[in-house]
Design a protein around this motif. Sequence first.
Motif, PDB file in Angstrom:
ATOM      1  N   SER A 109      13.034  24.995  88.611  1.00 26.31           N
ATOM      2  CA  SER A 109      13.833  25.932  87.816  1.00 26.31           C
ATOM      3  C   SER A 109      13.318  27.357  87.970  1.00 26.31           C
ATOM      4  CB  SER A 109      13.826  25.515  86.343  1.00 26.31           C
ATOM      5  OG  SER A 109      12.496  25.432  85.857  1.00 26.31           O
ATOM      6  N   ILE A 110      14.155  28.310  87.579  1.00 34.03           N
ATOM      7  CA  ILE A 110      13.815  29.729  87.742  1.00 34.03           C
ATOM      8  C   ILE A 110      14.384  30.521  86.571  1.00 34.03           C
ATOM      9  CG2 ILE A 110      15.902  30.257  89.082  1.00 34.03           C
ATOM     10  CD1 ILE A 110      14.112  32.099  90.842  1.00 34.03           C
ATOM     11  N   ASP A 111      13.701  31.605  86.211  1.00 34.09           N
ATOM     12  CA  ASP A 111      14.141  32.470  85.109  1.00 34.09           C
ATOM     13  C   ASP A 111      14.442  33.872  85.630  1.00 34.09           C
ATOM     14  OD1 ASP A 111      13.707  30.448  83.242  1.00 34.09           O
ATOM     15  OD2 ASP A 111      11.657  31.088  82.836  1.00 34.09           O
ATOM     16  N   PHE A 112      15.418  34.501  84.977  1.00 31.49           N
ATOM     17  CA  PHE A 112      15.741  35.900  85.254  1.00 31.49           C
ATOM     18  C   PHE A 112      15.821  36.647  83.927  1.00 31.49           C
ATOM     19  CE2 PHE A 112      17.640  33.655  88.895  1.00 31.49           C
ATOM     20  CZ  PHE A 112      17.040  34.345  89.938  1.00 31.49           C
ATOM     21  N   VAL A 113      15.086  37.756  83.837  1.00 29.05           N
ATOM     22  CA  VAL A 113      15.051  38.574  82.623  1.00 29.05           C
ATOM     23  C   VAL A 113      15.831  39.858  82.873  1.00 29.05           C
ATOM     24  CG1 VAL A 113      13.583  39.801  80.986  1.00 29.05           C
ATOM     25  CG2 VAL A 113      12.785  37.654  82.004  1.00 29.05           C
TER      26      VAL A 113
ATOM     27  N   GLY B  21      27.776  16.865  94.367  1.00 27.94           N
ATOM     28  CA  GLY B  21      27.098  15.969  93.443  1.00 27.94           C
ATOM     29  C   GLY B  21      26.064  16.587  92.527  1.00 27.94           C
ATOM     30  N   PRO B  22      25.179  17.484  93.026  1.00 28.63           N
ATOM     31  CA  PRO B  22      24.179  18.071  92.138  1.00 28.63           C
ATOM     32  C   PRO B  22      24.795  18.826  90.951  1.00 28.63           C
ATOM     33  CG  PRO B  22      23.590  18.460  94.423  1.00 28.63           C
ATOM     34  CD  PRO B  22      24.976  17.896  94.423  1.00 28.63           C
ATOM     35  N   VAL B  23      24.032  18.894  89.881  1.00 28.14           N
ATOM     36  CA  VAL B  23      24.453  19.573  88.656  1.00 28.14           C
ATOM     37  C   VAL B  23      23.563  20.794  88.450  1.00 28.14           C
ATOM     38  CG1 VAL B  23      24.621  19.362  86.150  1.00 28.14           C
ATOM     39  CG2 VAL B  23      25.299  17.441  87.608  1.00 28.14           C
ATOM     40  N   VAL B  24      24.175  21.916  88.106  1.00 28.86           N
ATOM     41  CA  VAL B  24      23.445  23.158  87.857  1.00 28.86           C
ATOM     42  C   VAL B  24      23.551  23.499  86.376  1.00 28.86           C
ATOM     43  CG1 VAL B  24      23.315  25.628  88.360  1.00 28.86           C
ATOM     44  CG2 VAL B  24      23.855  24.004  90.193  1.00 28.86           C
ATOM     45  N   ALA B  25      22.409  23.732  85.741  1.00 29.89           N
ATOM     46  CA  ALA B  25      22.370  24.092  84.322  1.00 29.89           C
ATOM     47  C   ALA B  25      22.067  25.577  84.166  1.00 29.89           C
ATOM     48  CB  ALA B  25      21.325  23.267  83.586  1.00 29.89           C
ATOM     49  N   VAL B  26      22.844  26.246  83.319  1.00 31.43           N
ATOM     50  CA  VAL B  26      22.697  27.669  83.019  1.00 31.43           C
ATOM     51  C   VAL B  26      22.364  27.756  81.523  1.00 31.43           C
ATOM     52  CG1 VAL B  26      23.841  29.912  83.063  1.00 31.43           C
ATOM     53  CG2 VAL B  26      24.420  28.191  84.790  1.00 31.43           C
TER      54      VAL B  26
ATOM     55  N   THR C 256      11.282  33.319  74.665  1.00 30.17           N
ATOM     56  CA  THR C 256      10.527  34.346  73.951  1.00 30.17           C
ATOM     57  C   THR C 256      11.226  35.698  73.950  1.00 30.17           C
ATOM     58  OG1 THR C 256       9.257  34.819  75.951  1.00 30.17           O
ATOM     59  CG2 THR C 256       8.305  33.242  74.397  1.00 30.17           C
ATOM     60  N   GLU C 257      12.200  35.874  74.845  1.00 27.83           N
ATOM     61  CA  GLU C 257      13.031  37.068  74.847  1.00 27.83           C
ATOM     62  C   GLU C 257      14.314  36.747  75.611  1.00 27.83           C
ATOM     63  OE1 GLU C 257      12.066  40.419  77.629  1.00 27.83           O
ATOM     64  OE2 GLU C 257      10.171  39.343  77.838  1.00 27.83           O
ATOM     65  N   PRO C 258      15.384  37.521  75.418  1.00 27.81           N
ATOM     66  CA  PRO C 258      16.639  37.220  76.115  1.00 27.81           C
ATOM     67  C   PRO C 258      16.443  37.099  77.616  1.00 27.81           C
ATOM     68  CG  PRO C 258      17.029  38.837  74.398  1.00 27.81           C
ATOM     69  CD  PRO C 258      15.536  38.658  74.483  1.00 27.81           C
ATOM     70  N   HIS C 259      16.861  35.969  78.174  1.00 29.03           N
ATOM     71  CA  HIS C 259      16.763  35.744  79.617  1.00 29.03           C
ATOM     72  C   HIS C 259      17.663  34.581  80.000  1.00 29.03           C
ATOM     73  CE1 HIS C 259      14.023  32.441  78.514  1.00 29.03           C
ATOM     74  NE2 HIS C 259      14.087  32.015  79.777  1.00 29.03           N
ATOM     75  N   LEU C 260      17.715  34.307  81.292  1.00 29.09           N
ATOM     76  CA  LEU C 260      18.549  33.243  81.825  1.00 29.09           C
ATOM     77  C   LEU C 260      17.675  32.249  82.580  1.00 29.09           C
ATOM     78  CD1 LEU C 260      21.565  32.382  82.208  1.00 29.09           C
ATOM     79  CD2 LEU C 260      21.487  33.588  84.391  1.00 29.09           C
ATOM     80  N   HIS C 261      17.890  30.972  82.301  1.00 30.22           N
ATOM     81  CA  HIS C 261      17.162  29.896  82.969  1.00 30.22           C
ATOM     82  C   HIS C 261      18.158  29.072  83.775  1.00 30.22           C
ATOM     83  CE1 HIS C 261      14.284  26.388  83.126  1.00 30.22           C
ATOM     84  NE2 HIS C 261      15.427  25.722  83.167  1.00 30.22           N
ATOM     85  N   LEU C 262      17.816  28.799  85.037  1.00 30.11           N
ATOM     86  CA  LEU C 262      18.676  28.011  85.911  1.00 30.11           C
ATOM     87  C   LEU C 262      17.887  26.850  86.502  1.00 30.11           C
ATOM     88  CD1 LEU C 262      20.294  30.927  87.926  1.00 30.11           C
ATOM     89  CD2 LEU C 262      21.509  29.470  86.342  1.00 30.11           C
ATOM     90  N   GLN C 263      18.538  25.697  86.606  1.00 27.03           N
ATOM     91  CA  GLN C 263      17.925  24.578  87.302  1.00 27.03           C
ATOM     92  C   GLN C 263      18.998  23.681  87.907  1.00 27.03           C
ATOM     93  OE1 GLN C 263      16.001  23.019  83.575  1.00 27.03           O
ATOM     94  NE2 GLN C 263      16.630  21.025  84.408  1.00 27.03           N
ATOM     95  N   ALA C 264      18.626  23.010  89.003  1.00 28.89           N
ATOM     96  CA  ALA C 264      19.517  22.066  89.669  1.00 28.89           C
ATOM     97  C   ALA C 264      18.916  20.673  89.549  1.00 28.89           C
ATOM     98  CB  ALA C 264      19.689  22.444  91.136  1.00 28.89           C
ATOM     99  N   MET C 265      19.788  19.655  89.399  1.00 34.83           N
ATOM    100  CA  MET C 265      19.322  18.279  89.243  1.00 34.83           C
ATOM    101  C   MET C 265      20.394  17.322  89.749  1.00 34.83           C
ATOM    102  SD  MET C 265      19.301  18.742  85.151  1.00 34.83           S
ATOM    103  CE  MET C 265      20.640  19.660  84.382  1.00 34.83           C
ATOM    104  N   ASP C 266      20.040  16.058  89.850  1.00 32.94           N
ATOM    105  CA  ASP C 266      20.951  15.103  90.472  1.00 32.94           C
ATOM    106  C   ASP C 266      21.945  14.469  89.513  1.00 32.94           C
ATOM    107  OD1 ASP C 266      19.237  13.462  89.071  1.00 32.94           O
ATOM    108  OD2 ASP C 266      18.749  12.158  90.773  1.00 32.94           O
ATOM    109  N   ARG C 267      21.850  14.787  88.215  1.00 32.04           N
ATOM    110  CA  ARG C 267      22.789  14.249  87.225  1.00 32.04           C
ATOM    111  C   ARG C 267      22.703  15.076  85.950  1.00 32.04           C
ATOM    112  NH1 ARG C 267      20.041   8.523  87.113  1.00 32.04           N
ATOM    113  NH2 ARG C 267      19.586   9.276  89.222  1.00 32.04           N
ATOM    114  N   SER C 268      23.681  14.903  85.055  1.00 30.84           N
ATOM    115  CA  SER C 268      23.708  15.684  83.817  1.00 30.84           C
ATOM    116  C   SER C 268      22.855  15.068  82.711  1.00 30.84           C
ATOM    117  CB  SER C 268      25.151  15.843  83.331  1.00 30.84           C
ATOM    118  OG  SER C 268      25.747  14.579  83.072  1.00 30.84           O
TER     119      SER C 268
END
Length: 204
Positions: free
Chosen positions: A37-41, A129-134, A166-178
Amino acid sequence: MLTVDLAYPFEGRWLTQNSPANRVPSHGTTLLATAYSIDFVPVDEAGRSAPITWESLLRPEPPERFPGFGRPILAPVQGTVVRVHDTAPDHEAFRGLPSVGYAITQRRRLAAGWVELAGNHVMIETREGPVVAVCHLQRGSVRVQRGQSVRVGESLGRCGNSGNSTEPHLHLQAMDRSDVSHASAGPLTFGGRLPRNGEIIDGG
C-alpha cells in the motif's frame, strides 16, 4: 498477483509517504493486505500539508486546517464498485505530542477491523480481477455506489481524515479480493512507475 497499474487519483500537489518503493511491507505489516500500500498527503505549493505551530505540537487540530481536506478524489482504475463506506467521522489531526497518544491507540483500531482502519472508502474491482481500495475519504463525500461501473478519472469522493489517519491523506492498496481479512496484497504502479517517499506528485 500481477502488478496493477493505476492513474494518480487526484489533481494538485501530493507528497508520497509509506511507499513500497522504499520498503515492503510499506506500512510495517502484512496484515489486511497492506504490504504494497501507499499514502499520498495533499500539500500546498511549498510542499507543506499545513503550517506547524506551537498549537499543532501540543494539541489535536481540526482537519479543516489542512489545505488538502476536501480535495476531489478520482477513480485510479476502470472497474466496478464492490464496496463503499461513507459514514465514518472525520476526526481531529494529530501532530507533535498528540501523535504519541494516538499511536498508543493503534492496537485498538487494528483489533476493530478493516473499517476502523480504512475509514470511508471505495473498492473497485478491475476487469482483470484485482481490487483497488481508496481509503480515508471525507464523510458524506462518496459519489458512487456498489455495483456502479466507473472510469479512470471519475469522481469518487473527497480527501478526508477518517479511519486510521493522523492528518488528511489518501491511502491506496491493491489485493486479490474485496474480503480484506482473507485477501493477498498485490503490487501497484502509477503510469508504469512507483514514486518513492518524499516525492511530490503534481496531478495537474
